[in-house]
Design an enzyme around this catalytic site. Structure first.
Site, short mmCIF file in Angstrom:
data_model
loop_
_atom_site.label_atom_id
_atom_site.label_comp_id
_atom_site.label_asym_id
_atom_site.label_seq_id
_atom_site.Cartn_x
_atom_site.Cartn_y
_atom_site.Cartn_z
N LYS A 13 1.22 -1.05 0.23
CA LYS A 13 -0.22 -0.52 0.41
C LYS A 13 1.64 1.02 0.15
O LYS A 13 0.28 2.31 -0.72
CB LYS A 13 -0.48 -0.24 1.26
CG LYS A 13 -1.74 -0.98 1.13
CD LYS A 13 -2.72 -1.49 2.76
CE LYS A 13 -2.17 -1.28 4.03
NZ LYS A 13 -1.37 -2.43 4.19
N ARG A 88 -9.56 0.40 8.48
CA ARG A 88 -9.26 -1.03 9.33
C ARG A 88 -10.00 -1.94 9.86
O ARG A 88 -9.83 -3.10 10.22
CB ARG A 88 -7.82 -0.83 10.22
CG ARG A 88 -7.19 -1.13 9.27
CD ARG A 88 -5.86 -1.47 10.19
NE ARG A 88 -4.40 -1.77 10.22
CZ ARG A 88 -3.16 -1.03 9.32
NH1 ARG A 88 -3.06 0.12 9.14
NH2 ARG A 88 -2.26 -1.45 9.45
N ARG A 127 11.74 -5.91 4.58
CA ARG A 127 11.40 -3.79 5.01
C ARG A 127 12.08 -3.54 5.60
O ARG A 127 12.62 -3.54 6.27
CB ARG A 127 9.70 -3.94 5.10
CG ARG A 127 9.70 -2.13 5.29
CD ARG A 127 8.22 -2.35 5.20
NE ARG A 127 7.19 -2.40 6.29
CZ ARG A 127 6.22 -1.93 6.59
NH1 ARG A 127 5.57 -1.92 5.18
NH2 ARG A 127 5.38 -2.79 7.30
N ARG A 160 11.37 -1.41 11.55
CA ARG A 160 10.10 -1.50 11.72
C ARG A 160 10.36 -2.15 13.24
O ARG A 160 9.82 -3.31 12.82
CB ARG A 160 8.84 -1.55 10.92
CG ARG A 160 8.37 0.39 10.41
CD ARG A 160 7.18 0.73 9.66
NE ARG A 160 6.29 -0.05 10.66
CZ ARG A 160 4.95 -0.19 9.82
NH1 ARG A 160 5.35 0.27 8.50
NH2 ARG A 160 3.82 -0.67 9.87
N ARG A 171 0.32 -9.64 12.90
CA ARG A 171 -0.36 -8.60 12.27
C ARG A 171 -1.63 -8.89 11.70
O ARG A 171 -2.34 -8.54 11.53
CB ARG A 171 0.10 -7.68 11.91
CG ARG A 171 1.20 -6.58 12.67
CD ARG A 171 1.97 -5.74 12.27
NE ARG A 171 2.07 -5.33 11.59
CZ ARG A 171 3.07 -5.15 10.55
NH1 ARG A 171 4.92 -5.30 10.69
NH2 ARG A 171 3.25 -4.29 9.33
#
Ligand code: ADP
Ligand code: AMP
Length: 215
Positions: A13, A88, A127, A160, A171
């Site tokens: 996203k 969400r 990431r 992160r 998650r």
């Protein structure tokens, strides 16, 4: 114009949003970025949100809807906005529906980026994000030109806290339970456009562009 980018964590996203906002001149509204900023600045909101974010849980609806309500009335959103990571939950989606007429915008399209779970885990654990401008990279799929240095602004890249394997698993569970129902929610309203997110970044962007060009 209001576009919502829906999809599990790691679907791409943020990566797609960076290009979409440039191409279509939209304001970028990422609740994840706003919350991470609040945590960094140690604001009241940040202190409340941190405990949930560190555990891979959603921040309570009442905190998040306030952020979005404020942000959507900023002048740059008047011409159009791209929502990334919001709504969400069904409660957040209902809130948005009720709040939008007052702000004078409506939802044009919900672009749902679909990616298989093994790929999501690899994308999230690899990431790396810029500590200065927030640009997102990947060790394997989108490596920066210089190791650990942001191509965009030269800032340091970091991993992160919630991109560790354990938190990623949590998650993805949270996504399935609380966010995935929004696919049916928006499908019923006739404004959902699914996109195959398993392809490379350019191919996904082309699919999204075709959808947005028809608006
Ligand atoms: P999200 O905002 O949905 O959580 P990101 O845009 O941050 O996801 O993407 C997650 C990771 O996957 C990033 O490291 C990014 O560089 C990488 N990525 C994004 N899109 C693709 C793609 N189509 N193919 C491979 N890797 C991708
Ligand atoms: P993201 O950057 O979109 O992956 O979001 C990172 C984290 O911020 C999530 O795991 C949640 O803890 C929190 N968050 C972001 N957006 C929302 C939202 N709309 N509702 C609740 N929590 C959110």
């Amino acid at each position: 114009m209001l576009i919502i980018l829906l999809g599990p964590p790691g679907a791409g996203k943020g990566t797609q949003a960076e290009r979409i906002v440039q191409e279509h001149q939209l304001a970028y509204v990422s609740t994840g970025d706003i919350l991470r900023n609040a945590v960094k600045e140690q604001t009241n909101l940040g202190r409340k949100a941190k405990q949930y974010m560190d555990q891979g849980q959603l921040v309570p609806d009442e905190l998040v809807v306030e952020i979005v309500k404020d942000r959507l009335t900023d002048p740059d959103c008047a011409e159009g906005a791209l929502l990334d990571g919001f709504p969400r939950t069904v409660t957040q989606a209902d809130f948005l529906e009720q709040a939008l007429p007052g702000i004078g915008i409506n939802i044009d399209r919900v672009v749902s980026i679909e990616v298989k779970e093994e790929e999501l885990i690899e994308r999230l654990t690899g990431r790396r994000v810029c500590s200065e401008c927030g640009a997102s990279f990947h060790l394997k799929f989108k490596p920066p030109k210089v190791r650990n240095v942001c191509d965009v602004c030269g800032g340091d890249l970091y991993q992160r806290d919630d991109d560790t394997f354990e938190t990623v698993k949590e998650r993805l569970e949270v996504y399935k339970k609380q966010t995935e129902p929004l696919i049916a929610y928006y499908e019923k309203k006739g404004i959902l456009s699914p996109v195959d997110g398993n392809q490379d970044i350019d191919a996904v962007f082309n699919q999204i562009n075709k959808i947005l060009e028809k608006i």
